[in-house]
Design an enzyme around this catalytic site. Structure first.
Site, PDB file in Angstrom:
ATOM      1  N   SER A 182       0.791  -1.227   0.000  1.00 26.23           N
ATOM      2  CA  SER A 182       0.000   0.000   0.000  1.00 26.23           C
ATOM      3  C   SER A 182       0.823   1.278   0.000  1.00 26.23           C
ATOM      4  CB  SER A 182      -0.928   0.017   1.215  1.00 26.23           C
ATOM      5  OG  SER A 182      -1.764  -1.107   1.196  1.00 26.23           O
ATOM      6  N   THR A 183       2.081   1.205   0.457  1.00 23.09           N
ATOM      7  CA  THR A 183       2.892   2.424   0.528  1.00 23.09           C
ATOM      8  C   THR A 183       4.288   2.162  -0.016  1.00 23.09           C
ATOM      9  OG1 THR A 183       3.794   1.961   2.722  1.00 23.09           O
ATOM     10  CG2 THR A 183       1.683   3.126   2.643  1.00 23.09           C
TER      11      THR A 183
END
Length: 195
Positions: A15-16
């Site tokens: 996600s990051t």
């Protein structure tokens, strides 16, 4: 669950930018994925370039199976996972989950069909629950004298101002800028008035 994996196509997602894909990449490689698509996508983004590329690449006629490290790597929410599972089923694509509670291989036929049937049932249940909540919310709003839907930006005063500016020869772009609304709103309301 069948143990034959046909042609495995991997999907690795984090996600990051601070998260690392290496654990997933190693697991997918060890599982025998011939091709692995990667994506670093924020949980708020609807754009899934890695997933889109993997889905474009998968060939049901070749017996391809989409392989993910864990079910939550397939989608960011239950709704996402259900939608993707339905799409895979409709296209005759299997899914293999390497770890977690639902680890295993699932194909749209045979024993694996149960997985897709359950996913479809959960999707249907979720759609029904969302619909029921929406209807209940609208009913409660009506009971309090409010109407559902998006509030309009063109009230009677704003429309009158737009009409006056148009009568003076201003362009829709100038009117929109002066009134702080979009050009599309100006076009829609002024066209409605002239029709």
């Amino acid at each position: 669950m069948a143990t034959t994996h046909h042609n495995l196509v991997g999907l690795a997602r984090v996600s990051t930018d601070t998260q690392d894909l290496q654990l997933q990449l190693d697991a997918l490689t060890d599982a025998g994925c011939g091709r692995i698509f990667q994506e670093k996508v924020s949980t708020r983004s609807k754009d899934r370039p890695g997933l889109a590329a993997a889905l474009d690449y998968l060939r049901p006629e070749a017996g391809d199976t989409l392989c993910v490290w864990k079910l939550d790597r397939l989608g960011r929410s239950v709704k996402d996972v259900l939608t993707i599972a339905e799409d895979l089923h409709e296209h005759g694509i299997g899914v293999r989950i390497l770890t977690g509670t639902l680890a295993g291989s699932y194909h749209p036929t045979g024993e694996g069909k149960f997985f897709f049937t359950m996913m479809a049932a959960f999707a249907e249940l979720e759609r029904h629950m969302i619909h029921q909540r929406t209807m209940a919310g609208l009913q409660a709003a009506r009971a309090q004298g409010r109407l559902g839907g998006r509030p309009t930006v063109m009230d009677a005063d704003t429309l009158a101002a737009a009409q006056a500016r148009r009568a003076k020869g201003q362009t829709p772009t100038q009117i929109a800028k002066a009134l702080g609304v979009s050009r599309a709103t100006i076009y829609r309301h002024l066209t409605d008035e002239s029709a």
